[in-house]
Each structure stands twice: as C-alpha cells, then as structure tokens.
Design a protein around this motif. Structure first.
Motif, mmCIF file in Angstrom:
data_model
loop_
_atom_site.group_PDB
_atom_site.id
_atom_site.type_symbol
_atom_site.label_atom_id
_atom_site.label_comp_id
_atom_site.label_asym_id
_atom_site.label_seq_id
_atom_site.Cartn_x
_atom_site.Cartn_y
_atom_site.Cartn_z
ATOM 1 N N VAL A 1 -2.637 13.417 -10.939
ATOM 2 C CA VAL A 1 -1.305 13.092 -10.446
ATOM 3 C C VAL A 1 -0.865 14.237 -9.543
ATOM 4 O O VAL A 1 -1.244 15.392 -9.759
ATOM 5 N N HIS B 1 4.496 14.512 -9.310
ATOM 6 C CA HIS B 1 4.408 13.327 -10.184
ATOM 7 C C HIS B 1 4.905 12.051 -9.501
ATOM 8 O O HIS B 1 5.530 11.210 -10.127
ATOM 9 N N VAL B 2 4.671 11.965 -8.227
ATOM 10 C CA VAL B 2 5.100 10.784 -7.494
ATOM 11 C C VAL B 2 3.929 9.806 -7.337
ATOM 12 O O VAL B 2 4.119 8.598 -7.293
ATOM 13 N N MET C 1 -0.408 8.840 -8.272
ATOM 14 C CA MET C 1 -1.528 9.058 -9.174
ATOM 15 C C MET C 1 -2.782 8.398 -8.613
ATOM 16 O O MET C 1 -2.708 7.356 -7.964
ATOM 17 N N PRO D 1 -3.785 12.728 -16.731
ATOM 18 C CA PRO D 1 -2.461 12.103 -16.844
ATOM 19 C C PRO D 1 -2.591 10.729 -17.502
ATOM 20 O O PRO D 1 -3.638 10.092 -17.428
ATOM 21 N N LYS D 2 -1.523 10.336 -18.136
ATOM 22 C CA LYS D 2 -1.514 9.023 -18.771
ATOM 23 C C LYS D 2 -1.194 7.975 -17.701
ATOM 24 O O LYS D 2 -0.220 8.100 -16.974
ATOM 25 N N PRO E 1 0.404 4.842 -16.472
ATOM 26 C CA PRO E 1 1.477 3.994 -16.992
ATOM 27 C C PRO E 1 1.003 2.549 -17.124
ATOM 28 O O PRO E 1 0.187 2.079 -16.333
ATOM 29 N N PHE F 1 9.697 -0.794 -8.746
ATOM 30 C CA PHE F 1 8.597 -0.397 -9.616
ATOM 31 C C PHE F 1 7.537 0.316 -8.774
ATOM 32 O O PHE F 1 7.482 0.136 -7.559
ATOM 33 N N PRO F 2 6.688 1.110 -9.448
ATOM 34 C CA PRO F 2 5.592 1.711 -8.680
ATOM 35 C C PRO F 2 4.699 0.624 -8.084
ATOM 36 O O PRO F 2 4.602 -0.467 -8.632
ATOM 37 N N LEU G 1 -1.396 4.790 -7.716
ATOM 38 C CA LEU G 1 -0.033 4.399 -8.089
ATOM 39 C C LEU G 1 0.933 5.263 -7.303
ATOM 40 O O LEU G 1 0.707 6.464 -7.164
ATOM 41 N N LEU G 2 1.992 4.665 -6.814
ATOM 42 C CA LEU G 2 3.000 5.431 -6.088
ATOM 43 C C LEU G 2 4.381 5.038 -6.616
ATOM 44 O O LEU G 2 4.704 3.846 -6.662
ATOM 45 N N ALA G 3 5.160 6.051 -7.013
ATOM 46 C CA ALA G 3 6.500 5.776 -7.564
ATOM 47 C C ALA G 3 7.464 5.414 -6.432
ATOM 48 O O ALA G 3 7.365 5.953 -5.334
#
Lengths: 245, 348
Positions: free
Chosen positions: A39, A43-44, A46, A119-120, A122, A219-220, A237-239
């Motif tokens: 990530v 943390h934006v 992953m 990282p976990k 989501p 949502f991401p 993944l992108l927030a």
C-alpha cells in the motif's frame, strides 16, 4: 532459497506495477511463484500482485521473503535490452540479491522486511463491473489532465464515462456499451478519484491490456489486469475522494 | 523535548506532495518553537519589527503554510491549554535551560563568537503570549483552523487523528504516539537543506511518517500501553525516568516483564505516580467540540497584518500569496469540495 531467470521486459512489467506505489516492497516467494501486496505511504492505493512460476524462464524457490529496493532493480533494467535474460539469485549468507545480466553482476543488499507487513486487502462488494482496453483509459486520462486534478468514473447500464471538471472547463470520455468489452451494471454508480494516482496506475498497465474495472459510489475502484504475458495478475485498489460532510 | 524514540522507530520518508489532500493536526507550540529557533540572523538575533516584537514565527508560519496549502495539504493548528501539574518539573528545567542559553548568547556576542551565539540563541527561544496571539491571528487570516486544546496540544492532535478527522498528528516529538496517534508526521516544518546543530554540515531533511502499528510490530510490543510503560521508564515530559534505562533497555524490560509494575520490580526500581502518568497518555482531557473548516485566506488582512503591523516587505508577502491564488482556481472548480479518503476506511 530463490533462484530464477526472467526476461528483462517481464521483470520491468512487474517492477513498474509495484514502483508506481512504493519504493521498497516485500516479495513473498513460494515454490510456485511470487506474490506481493503493498500500500502506498498515504494508504490511498494498494497493489495485490501474483506472478506464476511459468512467467519465468527458470524458477526454483523455497518459501521466503525478499525486501527489495525497486530503484536498484530499475538500475539493472536500464543496463539491459528487451529480450535479455536477467538471472536473480538470493545470497542468504550475506542477505543480498545478486542479479546477472550479460556480463554484468549487480549485488544488492536486501531491505529489512520486519516492518513491512502485508496490508489487509479490504473486502469490498462493488456493484458495477466492466471491461475496457487500457488504451481507452489512457485517452480519458490525457483528456482529463488538462482540465482538473481529479477524475470521476461513472458507470450506468448503458455505458462508462470518465469525467473531469475544472474551474471553467470540463471534459468527458463516454464509452457506450458497444465500445466496451463487457458491462455488468444494474444501477448508476459514480466515484471521484485523484487523477495523479489514477494516471500513474493506469500508465503501469501493459499497453493493449484489457482492464476490468469494479466500481461503486464513493467506494474504492478495483482495476484488474494481467501482466507477464498472462502469467501474472494484478489488482489495484484506489480510494476515492469523498465529499466532506 | 518529549521522549526520544528515534533509535527504535521505523520511519518512512515522504515528499510534501505525497501528503496532498491530507488533513494534519499540527502541534502549534512545537511548530512555533521550530520557527523561533531556525529563523534568526547570523548572530542569533530573531527577526523583529520596528517596535521590537519578535516576528520569526510569523515568517515561518506564513511561508510554510503557503507551501502546505499549495501542495494540497490541509493543516490545522492545535494550541496547548494549561499544562498538567506533573509537567511542572520539566517546565521549570526548560525555563532554566533557556535562561542559561540566553546568558551564554550574550556572552558569545560580547566575545564576538558568532557561531556560538547563533547556537545559544537557538536554544533560548521562548514563547510568550504575544507570540501565541500573533500566531493565532495570522493563521485565522490564512483561513486555517485553530484549535485550543484543554491540556497538551499533542494529545488533542493525536485524538483528532484517532477519530479519523485528520490523517495524522504532526510534531517533532514522539509523544504523539504515546497519546495514540495512529500516524505521526515529523519534519513538516523543516524540510529542505538544514544546517545541523553545532556543525557547519548541511543535510537534506525529509518528511518522516511514523505509524504506531509499525512501531509496535517492529519492536514486538503488544499494545500502546506497553509503549507508554516503556517510555515512563525511560522518562517523559511528566517524569524524569530511571537513570541508565534508555529505549533499548526499557524495551527489553517491558518485553520480558509485560507491564511497568513488573518491570520495575524486576529492576529493583520504583517510579512515583506512574499510574497518574499513564492516565495522562491514555485518558487525559480531550476536546470533541472543535471545527475543522478551511476557508479562503483573507488576503487584505494578511498583508496588512504582516506588512503594516509587523514590517514585512509587501512585495514578498504578496508574491507568496500569489502562489495560493494561482493554486485556488483548480480547487474552487471542484463542484464538490471532496477530500481524499484512505483505504483504511474500508478495513485495509
């Protein structure tokens, strides 16, 4: 133990996908391939990547972890040409990774992986799913870059839209259903994303790839695509940017 | 100041741009001290206006915040409230140290030793009401939220980060971690080339991000409670600590014994009021009723405050503010004032 040979361009594809988000990363090595989850510092975004053993020319390994400074791999890649084979070997005694390309040998210290936990990922249920070529995404990004620093991804049962709005101007790339490779959307969804991240992530997708986009509202976004000649796959993944309440 | 954990804390260096879109709760006193220490003439004299009032902090706050805003960062400043009674000893010692440094500065000036003068002046910085008030006024004119903590500014900043209202707490002190901040941003105000204390050497200073979870993981600590216990042993702003126990020894003792009480017993030591100190970190007074509302800078007021009131060059202040004006159109354009979320929000 880790010892492998890989084509220069394949390794470059793997490194590009990861170095977009982090400078150093922990590669989890298994007997049948490698995996990586990382990530970015904010943390934006992953990356969750798997590369099969068959993506390599040769591959033998026991389960281990390699903490790698990606810039160093890039330095070696710059010394190689497409088609060159890069040999990688873990020197366990000295905690180093040794790379050979042609007559060049580069020895690099491995990075301590103690603080680099995976990282976990989501668990998201994203209602909309569609597939598009990476070239179309690139085009949408180029259009947006001149107008704003973020980009909205909209999906409806009829199509997909990349939309950016600036102070005075706006730009939109609309792809109706028949220009998409697939589209499974039951209701309209829309999320807003930082353009710099989105652009860097899309840029690391191999040209000519098919990208599957999973999208929700605020949502991401999840981008799925293949690397290493379909012997590896990546989930990004992108927030989103969210309207402040 | 604060507990020094640099030896055992894993850091991630970042560029200012990496923090774009993030909200930060900044320990205001900590930032002001940094500006007062750094922004000084060659002989150590701080910037002053024509009426003799110190203005180093105003220059620092203005230029640094313009850089932050320009990079898309949203800073909020948290000011200290009344100090906890347990901090009295530390405050007295600090004050004595500063008086001594001030004396030594005057000596050095008389002797013409500029190098020493500057170094001593740096250590003699003090914050008075005038400095606090002028800081608050400038920040408000810049449209930056100012929050008054009931007690420690750091504790309040950490609490805002725990609640997720800001992305991180920002301070030079590691105490933010003890107060529970999931993320600490260091060096926010001093990035760039910096002269190292005492020497003539220069070094590039980068922003450092420290994550509490990683600090615990890397050091094999089970919880923040254990980190607090360890720091109480080595000394905090609220107690002197035990002579001869530093981070490494303290860590070992806590890991072997689990809690402060048992570690102290094992070491044959005692710390008075250790439970009170622990409570300060865990459950000190925090404020829930604060507003984080970023507004457009009031340009006229900033210019008149900095230039008419405090004698800064109008041209320089205006050109700094121009940078923000150029930045703003893009921001305003967002039909929605959206802020960047973190994947943490979805359980990453």
């Amino acid at each position: 133990m880790f010892h492998a040979k890989i084509k220069s361009e394949t390794l470059k594809g793997v490194v590009d996908v990861v170095s977009t988000l982090v400078d150093e990363a922990k590669f989890n090595i298994f007997s049948d391939g490698i995996e990586l989850k990382a990530v970015d510092p904010a943390h934006v975004a992953m990356v969750d990547m798997k590369v099969e053993k068959s993506a390599f020319e040769e591959f033998s390994a026991d389960e281990t972890e390699l903490g790698i400074d990606l810039d160093k791999i890039k330095e070696v890649l710059r010394l190689s040409r497409a088609g060159d084979i890069i040999e990688m070997e873990q020197d366990e005694a000295k905690n180093r990774l040794v790379l050979h390309v042609g007559n060049i040998t580069r020895r690099m210290n491995l990075v301590d992986t103690a603080g680099m936990s995976d990282p976990k990922v989501p668990n998201l249920s994203l209602p909309a799913k569609l597939s598009v070529t990476s070239d179309e995404l690139q085009k949408g990004i180029r259009a947006a870059e001149s107008v704003s620093d973020h980009i909205a991804l909209n999906a409806t049962p009829d199509g997909f839209e990349m939309y950016s709005e600036g102070d005075t101007d706006s730009v939109s790339l609309k792809l109706p259903k028949d220009l998409l490779i697939s589209l499974e959307v039951t209701e309209k969804v829309k999320s807003l994303f930082p353009l710099d991240y989105f652009s860097n992530m899309v840029r690391s997708i191999p040209a000519g790839s098919v990208v599957t986009i999973n999208l929700g509202s605020d949502f991401p976004v999840k981008l799925e695509f293949e690397i290493a000649d379909k012997r590896g796959n990546v989930n990004y993944l992108l927030a989103p940017r969210i309207e402040s309440d | 100041m604060g507990v020094n954990l640099s030896d055992i804390v894993p850091v991630q260096t970042m560029e200012l741009e990496d923090l774009s879109g993030q909200r930060l709760a900044i320990d205001a006193y900590n930032a002001i001290y940094q500006f007062l220490s750094i922004i000084r003439g060659p002989d150590g004299t701080p910037l002053k206006d024509s009426r003799g009032r110190v203005t180093s902090h105003l220059a620092g706050l203005l230029y640094r915040n313009i850089n932050l805003l320009e990079a898309g960062v949203r800073p909020a400043y948290v000011f200290d409230g009344h100090p906890h009674v347990m901090k009295t000893q530390t405050l007295v010692e600090r004050s004595e140290r500063r008086s001594k440094a001030h004396e030594e500065w005057r000596e050095a000036i008389t002797e013409g030793d500029m190098e020493r003068a500057r170094s001593k002046a740096t250590q003699s910085s003090r914050i008075n009401n005038e400095i606090v008030e002028s800081s608050r006024i400038l920040l408000t004119y810049l449209g930056i939220p100012v929050i008054q903590a009931p007690e420690e500014g750091e504790a309040q900043a950490a609490y805002m980060a725990i609640k997720g209202d800001v992305w991180a707490a920002s301070s030079q002190d590691y105490d933010s971690l003890l107060f529970g901040a999931p993320r600490l941003v260091r060096n926010l105000n001093i990035t760039g080339r910096r002269k190292m204390p005492g020497g003539r050497e220069y070094r590039d200073v980068h922003i450092e991000v420290v994550e509490l979870a990683k600090v615990l993981e890397v050091n094999g600590l089970e919880s923040r409670d254990q980190l607090i216990d360890m720091c109480i042993m080595i000394g905090t702003d609220f107690n002197p600590g035990i002579r001869g126990i530093g981070p490494k020894k303290g860590l070992k003792l806590i890991k072997e014994n689990g809690t402060l009480e048992r570690a102290l017993q094992a070491a044959g030591q005692s710390i008075p009021d250790s439970d009170v100190i622990r409570e300060i970190f865990l459950h000190g007074e925090r404020l829930d009723d604060y507003s984080l509302d970023w507004k457009d800078p009031q340009r006229d007021k900033v210019v008149s405050f900095m230039c008419d009131e405090h004698g800064f060059s109008e041209q320089r202040i205006n050109s700094a503010l121009d940078r923000l004006e150029r930045k703003r159109p893009a921001k305003k354009a967002e039909s929605m004032p959206a802020s960047q979320s973190s994947l943490d929000r979805w359980g990453s």
